[in-house]
Design an enzyme around this catalytic site. Sequence first.
Site, PDB file in Angstrom:
ATOM      1  N   SER A 127     -31.399 -25.932  21.567  1.00 32.17           N
ATOM      2  CA  SER A 127     -31.199 -26.501  20.234  1.00 32.17           C
ATOM      3  C   SER A 127     -31.220 -28.015  20.257  1.00 32.17           C
ATOM      4  O   SER A 127     -31.301 -28.648  19.213  1.00 32.17           O
ATOM      5  CB  SER A 127     -29.821 -26.109  19.707  1.00 32.17           C
ATOM      6  OG  SER A 127     -29.655 -24.739  19.745  1.00 32.17           O
ATOM      7  N   HIS A 161     -38.119 -23.629  19.509  1.00 28.35           N
ATOM      8  CA  HIS A 161     -36.776 -23.542  18.932  1.00 28.35           C
ATOM      9  C   HIS A 161     -36.783 -22.611  17.721  1.00 28.35           C
ATOM     10  O   HIS A 161     -37.300 -22.971  16.658  1.00 28.35           O
ATOM     11  CB  HIS A 161     -36.325 -24.967  18.546  1.00 28.35           C
ATOM     12  CG  HIS A 161     -34.937 -25.047  18.009  1.00 28.35           C
ATOM     13  ND1 HIS A 161     -34.513 -26.075  17.204  1.00 28.35           N
ATOM     14  CD2 HIS A 161     -33.856 -24.241  18.160  1.00 28.35           C
ATOM     15  CE1 HIS A 161     -33.249 -25.890  16.880  1.00 28.35           C
ATOM     16  NE2 HIS A 161     -32.829 -24.781  17.447  1.00 28.35           N
ATOM     17  N   GLU A 173     -39.466 -24.568  15.615  1.00 28.18           N
ATOM     18  CA  GLU A 173     -39.699 -25.994  15.870  1.00 28.18           C
ATOM     19  C   GLU A 173     -40.277 -26.107  17.286  1.00 28.18           C
ATOM     20  O   GLU A 173     -39.708 -25.567  18.236  1.00 28.18           O
ATOM     21  CB  GLU A 173     -38.340 -26.705  15.782  1.00 28.18           C
ATOM     22  CG  GLU A 173     -38.398 -28.191  15.638  1.00 28.18           C
ATOM     23  CD  GLU A 173     -36.976 -28.779  15.440  1.00 28.18           C
ATOM     24  OE1 GLU A 173     -36.003 -28.229  15.992  1.00 28.18           O
ATOM     25  OE2 GLU A 173     -36.870 -29.802  14.749  1.00 28.18           O
ATOM     26  N   ASN A 211     -31.631 -30.272  14.340  1.00 29.33           N
ATOM     27  CA  ASN A 211     -30.199 -30.469  14.585  1.00 29.33           C
ATOM     28  C   ASN A 211     -29.758 -31.924  14.487  1.00 29.33           C
ATOM     29  O   ASN A 211     -28.571 -32.188  14.289  1.00 29.33           O
ATOM     30  CB  ASN A 211     -29.799 -29.843  15.916  1.00 29.33           C
ATOM     31  CG  ASN A 211     -29.625 -28.343  15.751  1.00 29.33           C
ATOM     32  OD1 ASN A 211     -29.046 -27.894  14.763  1.00 29.33           O
ATOM     33  ND2 ASN A 211     -30.158 -27.567  16.680  1.00 29.33           N
TER      34      ASN A 211
HETATM   35  N1  3HC Z   1     -29.846 -10.503  12.283  1.00 27.38           N
HETATM   36  C1  3HC Z   1     -30.900  -9.999  11.636  1.00 27.38           C
HETATM   37  N2  3HC Z   1     -30.994  -9.929  10.283  1.00 27.38           N
HETATM   38  C2  3HC Z   1     -29.933 -10.371   9.588  1.00 27.38           C
HETATM   39  C3  3HC Z   1     -28.791 -10.911  10.194  1.00 27.38           C
HETATM   40  C4  3HC Z   1     -28.762 -10.958  11.606  1.00 27.38           C
HETATM   41  N3  3HC Z   1     -27.735 -11.501  12.278  1.00 27.38           N
HETATM   42  N4  3HC Z   1     -27.922 -11.286   9.230  1.00 27.38           N
HETATM   43  C5  3HC Z   1     -28.508 -10.983   8.045  1.00 27.38           C
HETATM   44  N5  3HC Z   1     -29.712 -10.444   8.276  1.00 27.38           N
HETATM   45  C6  3HC Z   1     -30.666  -9.958   7.283  1.00 27.38           C
HETATM   46  C7  3HC Z   1     -30.082  -8.790   6.526  1.00 27.38           C
HETATM   47  O1  3HC Z   1     -30.255  -7.590   7.244  1.00 27.38           O
HETATM   48  C8  3HC Z   1     -30.901  -8.836   5.269  1.00 27.38           C
HETATM   49  O2  3HC Z   1     -32.175  -8.291   5.525  1.00 27.38           O
HETATM   50  P1  3HC Z   1     -32.954  -7.472   4.400  1.00 27.38           P
HETATM   51  O3  3HC Z   1     -33.482  -8.476   3.432  1.00 27.38           O
HETATM   52  O4  3HC Z   1     -34.026  -6.804   5.164  1.00 27.38           O
HETATM   53  O5  3HC Z   1     -31.970  -6.528   3.812  1.00 27.38           O
HETATM   54  C9  3HC Z   1     -31.108 -10.351   5.038  1.00 27.38           C
HETATM   55  O6  3HC Z   1     -30.860 -10.966   6.306  1.00 27.38           O
HETATM   56  C10 3HC Z   1     -30.153 -10.882   4.024  1.00 27.38           C
HETATM   57  O7  3HC Z   1     -28.846 -10.528   4.457  1.00 27.38           O
HETATM   58  P2  3HC Z   1     -27.638 -10.212   3.493  1.00 27.38           P
HETATM   59  O8  3HC Z   1     -28.163  -9.669   2.208  1.00 27.38           O
HETATM   60  O9  3HC Z   1     -26.651  -9.389   4.245  1.00 27.38           O
HETATM   61  O10 3HC Z   1     -26.915 -11.587   3.319  1.00 27.38           O
HETATM   62  P3  3HC Z   1     -27.432 -12.938   2.721  1.00 27.38           P
HETATM   63  O11 3HC Z   1     -28.377 -12.761   1.593  1.00 27.38           O
HETATM   64  O12 3HC Z   1     -26.191 -13.689   2.517  1.00 27.38           O
HETATM   65  O13 3HC Z   1     -28.264 -13.633   3.909  1.00 27.38           O
HETATM   66  C11 3HC Z   1     -28.454 -15.009   5.779  1.00 27.38           C
HETATM   67  C12 3HC Z   1     -27.743 -13.787   5.190  1.00 27.38           C
HETATM   68  C13 3HC Z   1     -29.942 -14.731   5.931  1.00 27.38           C
HETATM   69  C14 3HC Z   1     -27.835 -15.222   7.150  1.00 27.38           C
HETATM   70  C15 3HC Z   1     -28.228 -16.243   4.815  1.00 27.38           C
HETATM   71  O14 3HC Z   1     -26.858 -16.397   4.560  1.00 27.38           O
HETATM   72  C16 3HC Z   1     -28.759 -17.537   5.377  1.00 27.38           C
HETATM   73  O15 3HC Z   1     -29.947 -17.806   5.307  1.00 27.38           O
HETATM   74  N6  3HC Z   1     -27.858 -18.371   5.944  1.00 27.38           N
HETATM   75  C17 3HC Z   1     -28.243 -19.638   6.551  1.00 27.38           C
HETATM   76  C18 3HC Z   1     -28.755 -19.368   7.934  1.00 27.38           C
HETATM   77  C19 3HC Z   1     -29.176 -20.633   8.624  1.00 27.38           C
HETATM   78  O16 3HC Z   1     -29.098 -21.749   8.125  1.00 27.38           O
HETATM   79  N7  3HC Z   1     -29.646 -20.457   9.852  1.00 27.38           N
HETATM   80  C20 3HC Z   1     -30.023 -21.563  10.698  1.00 27.38           C
HETATM   81  C21 3HC Z   1     -28.877 -21.913  11.561  1.00 27.38           C
HETATM   82  S1  3HC Z   1     -29.236 -23.326  12.555  1.00 27.38           S
HETATM   83  C22 3HC Z   1     -30.008 -22.685  13.885  1.00 27.38           C
HETATM   84  O17 3HC Z   1     -30.185 -21.508  14.077  1.00 27.38           O
HETATM   85  C23 3HC Z   1     -30.481 -23.693  14.878  1.00 27.38           C
HETATM   86  C24 3HC Z   1     -29.634 -23.739  16.076  1.00 27.38           C
HETATM   87  O18 3HC Z   1     -30.254 -24.639  16.970  1.00 27.38           O
HETATM   88  C25 3HC Z   1     -28.234 -24.168  15.835  1.00 27.38           C
END
Ligand code: 3HC
Length: 305
Positions: A127, A161, A173, A211
């Site tokens: 990351s 990434h 990325e 990040n």
């Molecule tokens: N694994 C796989 N799929 C997942 C999941 C997981 N851990 N969590 C949720 N999902 C899927 C669900 O199964 C659902 O799929 P579907 O459309 O096929 O039914 C879909 O995501 C939407 O889930 P929910 O309806 O349960 O919940 P939300 O609509 O609230 O979405 C979320 C959940 C997609 C996690 C949304 O809240 C989101 O986009 N959050 C922000 C995530 C984000 O910013 N990620 C980046 C983090 S930074 C990073 O990764 C970089 C690193 O370097 C730190």
Amino acid sequence: MSIPHGIRTLGVLGAGQMGLGIAFVSSLRAKVPVLLHDRSPEQIAKGLSLMDKLLAKDVAKGRITADDAKDARGRVTVVGPEAGLQGLRDVDMVVEAVSESLPLKQSIFGSFAAELRPDAILASNTSSISITKIATAAVPKGVSPASEEGKKSAGRVVGLHFFNPVPVMKLVELISALQTTPETLDRARSFAVACGKEVTTSKDVPGFVSNALLMPFINEAIMCLEKGTATRDDIDTTLKLGMNHPMGPLQLADFIGLDTCLAIQQTLYEGTRDSKYRPSVLLERMVDAQWYGRKNGKGFYEYKE
Ligand code: 3HC
């Protein structure tokens, strides 16, 4: 049929939330056989059970057929702890997805150089850690990094990434080390595209683009809580409803993992020597307390299994 990325078998090192997600999209979307390796049999069992659930959900939603799901699952082979990295020796590319520790990644890329084919692409899902430092570790012992052999060995290292949850987030990325060759970059990019991702590129700076922007935002939210500017719920609701973010910053920090957030912030702070990246004391204390967020049930919020 020739494929632009030329990856006929992929190795994934680490079956945590990122490694599992990478194995999932590689097998389902890029249709590439995956060798999934982790030191912990429990982690592998947990990862495979999540993969089964995700595939079953995609079948239930009519996105893929039961045969697609069976084929995708069949393309994933577990390489257990007893086989070690030797079990990945024939892959065309490996993606490392272990925790954010430079010494750990250096040791792994040193072993990749010793154990894997000399033409295999070595990708890191880090990351924030310098891809150039990781690439240097892939130069075999006794070989000069400035020699043709040294440049060739480091030139196959690249940053790839992915974002959590990998099956859902559309971005990868791509980060080039100083040593990465254009061919390595092109093949890594085509592979990410085959996994269904959009690709952006970033220079090898601490935190890359993603990040370097996200972590000060999360850190500022933690500092707001620390200073008592607002409650946890008001901070998150402000960003969710005021800016249409899918999660508030504290909820997102828990989702990423507070230990991971702190490790990234420390890399940013140490790598830039800029006080704007100094991690908040509250974040440090929460990690001291081993409250890591969603992954172990306690962070800014509480989580049940
Ligand atoms: N694994 C796989 N799929 C997942 C999941 C997981 N851990 N969590 C949720 N999902 C899927 C669900 O199964 C659902 O799929 P579907 O459309 O096929 O039914 C879909 O995501 C939407 O889930 P929910 O309806 O349960 O919940 P939300 O609509 O609230 O979405 C979320 C959940 C997609 C996690 C949304 O809240 C989101 O986009 N959050 C922000 C995530 C984000 O910013 N990620 C980046 C983090 S930074 C990073 O990764 C970089 C690193 O370097 C730190």
